[in-house]
Design a protein around this motif. Structure first.
Motif, PDB file in Angstrom:
ATOM      1  N   SER A   1       0.813  -1.214   0.000  1.00 37.47           N
ATOM      2  CA  SER A   1       0.000   0.000   0.000  1.00 37.47           C
ATOM      3  C   SER A   1       0.847   1.265   0.000  1.00 37.47           C
ATOM      4  O   SER A   1       0.379   2.329  -0.434  1.00 37.47           O
ATOM      5  N   VAL A   2       2.085   1.184   0.488  1.00 34.82           N
ATOM      6  CA  VAL A   2       2.988   2.339   0.460  1.00 34.82           C
ATOM      7  C   VAL A   2       3.553   2.541  -0.933  1.00 34.82           C
ATOM      8  O   VAL A   2       3.444   3.620  -1.529  1.00 34.82           O
ATOM      9  N   HIS A   3       4.154   1.491  -1.505  1.00 30.93           N
ATOM     10  CA  HIS A   3       4.873   1.638  -2.773  1.00 30.93           C
ATOM     11  C   HIS A   3       3.957   1.845  -3.973  1.00 30.93           C
ATOM     12  O   HIS A   3       4.402   2.333  -5.006  1.00 30.93           O
ATOM     13  N   GLN A   4       2.683   1.480  -3.846  1.00 28.99           N
ATOM     14  CA  GLN A   4       1.766   1.727  -4.961  1.00 28.99           C
ATOM     15  C   GLN A   4       1.446   3.214  -5.117  1.00 28.99           C
ATOM     16  O   GLN A   4       0.915   3.645  -6.140  1.00 28.99           O
ATOM     17  N   MET A   5       1.803   4.025  -4.125  1.00 29.31           N
ATOM     18  CA  MET A   5       1.531   5.459  -4.194  1.00 29.31           C
ATOM     19  C   MET A   5       2.463   6.197  -5.156  1.00 29.31           C
ATOM     20  O   MET A   5       2.155   7.287  -5.634  1.00 29.31           O
ATOM     21  N   PHE A   6       3.615   5.610  -5.450  1.00 30.78           N
ATOM     22  CA  PHE A   6       4.570   6.262  -6.340  1.00 30.78           C
ATOM     23  C   PHE A   6       4.144   6.081  -7.791  1.00 30.78           C
ATOM     24  O   PHE A   6       3.741   4.988  -8.201  1.00 30.78           O
ATOM     25  N   GLN A   7       4.247   7.149  -8.565  1.00 29.40           N
ATOM     26  CA  GLN A   7       3.744   7.154  -9.939  1.00 29.40           C
ATOM     27  C   GLN A   7       4.809   7.673 -10.903  1.00 29.40           C
ATOM     28  O   GLN A   7       5.676   8.470 -10.517  1.00 29.40           O
ATOM     29  N   PRO A   8       4.762   7.253 -12.184  1.00 22.28           N
ATOM     30  CA  PRO A   8       5.729   7.737 -13.172  1.00 22.28           C
ATOM     31  C   PRO A   8       5.774   9.258 -13.283  1.00 22.28           C
ATOM     32  O   PRO A   8       6.828   9.839 -13.546  1.00 22.28           O
TER      33      PRO A   8
ATOM     34  N   ILE B   1       2.176  11.859   1.932  1.00 21.18           N
ATOM     35  CA  ILE B   1       2.952  11.110   2.922  1.00 21.18           C
ATOM     36  C   ILE B   1       2.681   9.620   2.761  1.00 21.18           C
ATOM     37  O   ILE B   1       1.526   9.178   2.769  1.00 21.18           O
ATOM     38  N   CYS B   2       3.740   8.842   2.572  1.00 24.85           N
ATOM     39  CA  CYS B   2       3.620   7.391   2.420  1.00 24.85           C
ATOM     40  C   CYS B   2       4.527   6.735   3.461  1.00 24.85           C
ATOM     41  O   CYS B   2       5.747   6.716   3.295  1.00 24.85           O
ATOM     42  N   MET B   3       3.937   6.235   4.503  1.00 26.23           N
ATOM     43  CA  MET B   3       4.729   5.547   5.507  1.00 26.23           C
ATOM     44  C   MET B   3       4.048   4.239   5.852  1.00 26.23           C
ATOM     45  O   MET B   3       2.860   4.048   5.595  1.00 26.23           O
ATOM     46  N   CYS B   4       4.815   3.318   6.397  1.00 27.39           N
ATOM     47  CA  CYS B   4       4.263   2.023   6.783  1.00 27.39           C
ATOM     48  C   CYS B   4       3.502   2.221   8.085  1.00 27.39           C
ATOM     49  O   CYS B   4       4.071   2.147   9.180  1.00 27.39           O
TER      50      CYS B   4
END
Length: 366
Positions: free
Chosen positions: A226-233, A314-317
């Motif tokens: 769920s964290v890493h899916q937030m990053f986009q091209p 903000i993307c944190m575990c």
């Protein structure tokens, strides 16, 4: 230990400064009897108290090598399970907050994987043709499933090496629970995308036809972080437009498009090492968990390195962050008082089979 445990309610409203003092005092009282392990994604006010830190592969090895009586794991549930499996029988593994889980790990259950294995048997003989590979971000019973069926565990550090081992034994791989790590690792081995089919565990036969199953080299479980899916091209494109000299580094749990547009892709340990070894004054866009990025940015600031977080949000575990100073102080003070709280104990039958899969991984990773 028979005494009644100290209730957490006595710690719930403690301020962080009081917690820090009590953690330091409890650690001093316990000495070498207790060791605190923390993952790179852990929040800084807990991470600072760790005796041993690392990514999943490092922590797997460290957990098997310590002589402490108590392993206090500041990570998430599956990591504490691995510590329990690989540690000595007399050692006790503790997770300060039992709610510290992993949404990715929850996307693959033993029941769903067993059903997938049964459905695959309608098309081929999975025990002859398919190697089950579980990412370390999974429950102990799934590691046990892999141990029972000739499979293995992988981490983001060794996934390609594990896939090579798997293909040397059987022609296909069922990779769970993270589709993105499996896809990127397969791509790096030269496997065409059309031979990596997504297995949708909510659909009969994974939503695939018999022909698609026969054609696939890797069956990718429909799971993600769920964290890493937030990053986009587009985050990368914006950075390159603003800083054409900058470098982009991402974790392989990111989408294929993000990985493909990055200059470097690798595990948390790889990300730290790559930026550490870079020339002073370089600028980096980093696609991984926020606590780790902030820690790297601070560590290398003196070298003139600028380290930026990839996402605009903000993307944190958040589940790992549930282990806070209050829970750590509570767990340690209970140990000082001769009481164990939140022990993680994998059932013996699962532990034997899971250890088989983990030891295969450690052997292949040497």
């Amino acid at each position: 230990m028979q005494a009644e445990a100290i209730a957490f309610e006595r710690f719930d409203n403690l301020n962080d400064d009081d917690c820090e003092q009590r953690i330091v005092q409890a650690k001093a009282a316990l000495g070498k009897r207790a060791v605190i392990l923390a993952h790179h994604y852990q929040r800084p006010d807990v991470y600072k108290h760790a005796d041993l830190t690392g990514d999943s592969l490092q922590l797997s090895r460290l957990a098997s090598g310590t002589d402490a009586d108590y392993l206090v794991f500041c990570g998430v549930h599956f990591m504490a399970e691995v510590a329990d499996i690989l540690s000595k029988p007399e050692q006790v593994t503790i997770l300060p907050d039992l709610s510290a889980g992993c949404s990715m790990a929850d996307m693959a259950s033993l029941l769903k994987v067993q059903r997938a294995w049964h459905e695959l048997s309608e098309v081929l003989d999975p025990d002859e043709v398919v190697t089950p590979v579980t990412y370390i971000n999974s429950a102990a019973d799934l590691k046990a499933f892999c141990g029972e069926h000739g499979g293995i565990v992988c981490t983001s550090s060794n996934a390609m090496k594990i896939l090579q081992w798997s293909f040397s034994r059987r022609e296909k791989v069922l990779f769970f629970p993270d589709q993105h790590l499996g896809r990127w690792s397969g791509h790096k081995l030269g496997i065409p995308l059309e031979q990596m089919a997504v297995w949708d565990f909510d659909e009969p036969m994974g939503g695939l036809s018999p022909e698609q199953i026969r054609n696939a080299k890797i069956l990718l479980w429909k799971g993600h972080c769920s964290v890493h899916q937030m990053f986009q091209p587009q985050h990368i494109l914006r950075f390159r437009n603003q800083h054409p000299e900058g470098k982009v580094i991402s974790h392989p749990e990111c989408s294929f498009e993000v990985c493909k547009n990055s200059d470097y892709v690798g595990s948390t340990d790889y990300i730290i090492r790559t930026i550490r070894e870079a020339e002073p004054g370089t600028r980096w866009l980093v696609g991984t968990e926020l606590n780790l990025v902030n820690r790297i940015a601070e560590e290398f600031k003196a070298q003139g390195k600028i380290v930026q977080f990839m996402a605009s949000t903000i993307c944190m575990c958040s589940t790992m962050a549930r282990i806070d100073p209050q829970h750590l102080a509570w767990a340690l003070e209970n140990l000082v008082a001769g009481k164990v709280v939140n022990q993680i104990k994998v059932p013996a039958a699962d532990a034997v089979l899971a250890k088989r899969a983990l030891e295969r991984m450690l052997e292949v990773s040497r």
